[in-house]
Motif scaffolding. Sequence first.
Motif, PDB file in Angstrom:
ATOM      1  N   GLN A   3      90.078   4.992 -48.414  1.00 51.13           N
ATOM      2  CA  GLN A   3      90.979   5.688 -49.343  1.00 51.13           C
ATOM      3  C   GLN A   3      91.603   4.705 -50.342  1.00 51.13           C
ATOM      4  OE1 GLN A   3      91.339   9.033 -49.408  1.00 51.13           O
ATOM      5  NE2 GLN A   3      92.758   8.953 -51.117  1.00 51.13           N
ATOM      6  N   TYR A   4      91.894   3.471 -49.866  1.00 51.40           N
ATOM      7  CA  TYR A   4      92.511   2.446 -50.715  1.00 51.40           C
ATOM      8  C   TYR A   4      91.752   1.133 -50.583  1.00 51.40           C
ATOM      9  CZ  TYR A   4      96.507   5.562 -51.090  1.00 51.40           C
ATOM     10  OH  TYR A   4      97.316   6.638 -51.339  1.00 51.40           O
ATOM     11  N   VAL A   5      91.762   0.360 -51.667  1.00 53.06           N
ATOM     12  CA  VAL A   5      91.187  -0.981 -51.683  1.00 53.06           C
ATOM     13  C   VAL A   5      92.243  -1.900 -52.288  1.00 53.06           C
ATOM     14  CG1 VAL A   5      89.398  -2.459 -52.672  1.00 53.06           C
ATOM     15  CG2 VAL A   5      88.815  -0.154 -51.922  1.00 53.06           C
ATOM     16  N   VAL A   6      92.478  -3.048 -51.653  1.00 51.37           N
ATOM     17  CA  VAL A   6      93.443  -4.024 -52.158  1.00 51.37           C
ATOM     18  C   VAL A   6      92.683  -5.306 -52.489  1.00 51.37           C
ATOM     19  CG1 VAL A   6      95.525  -5.358 -51.644  1.00 51.37           C
ATOM     20  CG2 VAL A   6      95.265  -3.039 -50.732  1.00 51.37           C
ATOM     21  N   LEU A   7      92.848  -5.784 -53.712  1.00 44.94           N
ATOM     22  CA  LEU A   7      92.167  -7.001 -54.168  1.00 44.94           C
ATOM     23  C   LEU A   7      93.174  -7.919 -54.849  1.00 44.94           C
ATOM     24  CD1 LEU A   7      89.047  -5.319 -55.816  1.00 44.94           C
ATOM     25  CD2 LEU A   7      89.144  -6.431 -53.600  1.00 44.94           C
ATOM     26  N   GLN A   8      92.867  -9.215 -54.837  1.00 43.75           N
ATOM     27  CA  GLN A   8      93.703 -10.181 -55.541  1.00 43.75           C
ATOM     28  C   GLN A   8      92.849 -10.942 -56.553  1.00 43.75           C
ATOM     29  OE1 GLN A   8      95.594 -12.538 -52.460  1.00 43.75           O
ATOM     30  NE2 GLN A   8      97.467 -11.369 -52.747  1.00 43.75           N
ATOM     31  N   VAL A   9      93.440 -11.182 -57.710  1.00 45.63           N
ATOM     32  CA  VAL A   9      92.800 -11.959 -58.765  1.00 45.63           C
ATOM     33  C   VAL A   9      93.804 -13.011 -59.212  1.00 45.63           C
ATOM     34  CG1 VAL A   9      91.830 -11.884 -61.097  1.00 45.63           C
ATOM     35  CG2 VAL A   9      91.423  -9.980 -59.531  1.00 45.63           C
ATOM     36  N   SER A  20      95.989 -16.202 -70.690  1.00 43.76           N
ATOM     37  CA  SER A  20      95.123 -16.350 -69.525  1.00 43.76           C
ATOM     38  C   SER A  20      93.698 -16.644 -69.960  1.00 43.76           C
ATOM     39  CB  SER A  20      95.161 -15.074 -68.684  1.00 43.76           C
ATOM     40  OG  SER A  20      94.285 -15.200 -67.598  1.00 43.76           O
ATOM     41  N   GLY A  21      93.055 -17.533 -69.227  1.00 47.06           N
ATOM     42  CA  GLY A  21      91.688 -17.895 -69.542  1.00 47.06           C
ATOM     43  C   GLY A  21      90.663 -16.982 -68.902  1.00 47.06           C
ATOM     44  N   ASN A  22      91.070 -16.073 -68.031  1.00 51.11           N
ATOM     45  CA  ASN A  22      90.080 -15.243 -67.338  1.00 51.11           C
ATOM     46  C   ASN A  22      90.483 -13.769 -67.253  1.00 51.11           C
ATOM     47  OD1 ASN A  22      92.104 -15.948 -65.494  1.00 51.11           O
ATOM     48  ND2 ASN A  22      90.744 -15.741 -63.747  1.00 51.11           N
ATOM     49  N   LEU A  23      91.011 -13.231 -68.345  1.00 57.15           N
ATOM     50  CA  LEU A  23      91.335 -11.804 -68.361  1.00 57.15           C
ATOM     51  C   LEU A  23      90.082 -10.947 -68.213  1.00 57.15           C
ATOM     52  CD1 LEU A  23      94.172 -11.446 -71.017  1.00 57.15           C
ATOM     53  CD2 LEU A  23      94.310 -11.125 -68.551  1.00 57.15           C
ATOM     54  N   THR A  24      88.937 -11.458 -68.643  1.00 62.11           N
ATOM     55  CA  THR A  24      87.695 -10.689 -68.483  1.00 62.11           C
ATOM     56  C   THR A  24      87.357 -10.519 -67.009  1.00 62.11           C
ATOM     57  OG1 THR A  24      86.395 -12.696 -68.812  1.00 62.11           O
ATOM     58  CG2 THR A  24      86.732 -11.301 -70.735  1.00 62.11           C
ATOM     59  N   GLY A  28      86.864  -6.988 -65.275  1.00 67.00           N
ATOM     60  CA  GLY A  28      85.658  -6.719 -64.501  1.00 67.00           C
ATOM     61  C   GLY A  28      85.963  -6.133 -63.135  1.00 67.00           C
ATOM     62  N   VAL A  29      87.002  -6.657 -62.475  1.00 72.28           N
ATOM     63  CA  VAL A  29      87.406  -6.141 -61.162  1.00 72.28           C
ATOM     64  C   VAL A  29      87.848  -4.683 -61.292  1.00 72.28           C
ATOM     65  CG1 VAL A  29      89.172  -6.328 -59.358  1.00 72.28           C
ATOM     66  CG2 VAL A  29      87.994  -8.376 -60.169  1.00 72.28           C
ATOM     67  N   ILE A  30      88.652  -4.394 -62.299  1.00 77.20           N
ATOM     68  CA  ILE A  30      89.139  -3.022 -62.497  1.00 77.20           C
ATOM     69  C   ILE A  30      87.982  -2.077 -62.803  1.00 77.20           C
ATOM     70  CG2 ILE A  30      90.549  -1.536 -63.982  1.00 77.20           C
ATOM     71  CD1 ILE A  30      92.478  -3.978 -64.251  1.00 77.20           C
ATOM     72  N   ALA A  34      86.533   1.182 -60.683  1.00 80.19           N
ATOM     73  CA  ALA A  34      86.469   2.492 -61.361  1.00 80.19           C
ATOM     74  C   ALA A  34      85.073   3.095 -61.232  1.00 80.19           C
ATOM     75  CB  ALA A  34      86.857   2.340 -62.828  1.00 80.19           C
ATOM     76  N   ALA A  35      84.055   2.253 -61.314  1.00 76.70           N
ATOM     77  CA  ALA A  35      82.677   2.732 -61.179  1.00 76.70           C
ATOM     78  C   ALA A  35      82.399   3.266 -59.776  1.00 76.70           C
ATOM     79  CB  ALA A  35      81.700   1.606 -61.513  1.00 76.70           C
ATOM     80  N   LYS A  36      83.176   2.824 -58.794  1.00 77.07           N
ATOM     81  CA  LYS A  36      83.030   3.292 -57.413  1.00 77.07           C
ATOM     82  C   LYS A  36      83.893   4.512 -57.130  1.00 77.07           C
ATOM     83  CE  LYS A  36      82.235  -1.384 -55.679  1.00 77.07           C
ATOM     84  NZ  LYS A  36      82.780  -2.456 -54.832  1.00 77.07           N
ATOM     85  N   GLY A  37      84.634   4.990 -58.146  1.00 84.89           N
ATOM     86  CA  GLY A  37      85.454   6.179 -57.969  1.00 84.89           C
ATOM     87  C   GLY A  37      86.914   5.910 -57.647  1.00 84.89           C
ATOM     88  N   TYR A  38      87.360   4.678 -57.836  1.00 79.91           N
ATOM     89  CA  TYR A  38      88.749   4.326 -57.569  1.00 79.91           C
ATOM     90  C   TYR A  38      89.515   4.218 -58.886  1.00 79.91           C
ATOM     91  CZ  TYR A  38      87.480   3.089 -52.783  1.00 79.91           C
ATOM     92  OH  TYR A  38      87.045   3.123 -51.490  1.00 79.91           O
TER      93      TYR A  38
END
Length: 68
Positions: A3-9, A20-24, A28-30, A34-38
């Motif tokens: 139901q939920y996924v928690v990730l850190q970047v 920030s040098g890595n906003l891409t 990409g994580v977001i 989203a492509a998985k339905g979250y």
Amino acid sequence: MQQYVVLQVTLKEKFIGTGSGNLTELEGVINAQAAKGYRLHTITTASAASKGFMGGDRIQATLVFELI
């Protein structure tokens, strides 16, 4: 499916300039979730300074995604 996924970047300051040098990477994580339905439910950040060689400020972003 979970139901939920928690990730850190970790967002790193650019070596030259500001921002920030890595906003891409964050984008990409977001988009991958989203492509998985979250959808992004919550985002929190915490900042810390790095004292090592070529270190810069770091922002630890914790993202909570909810299945829609």
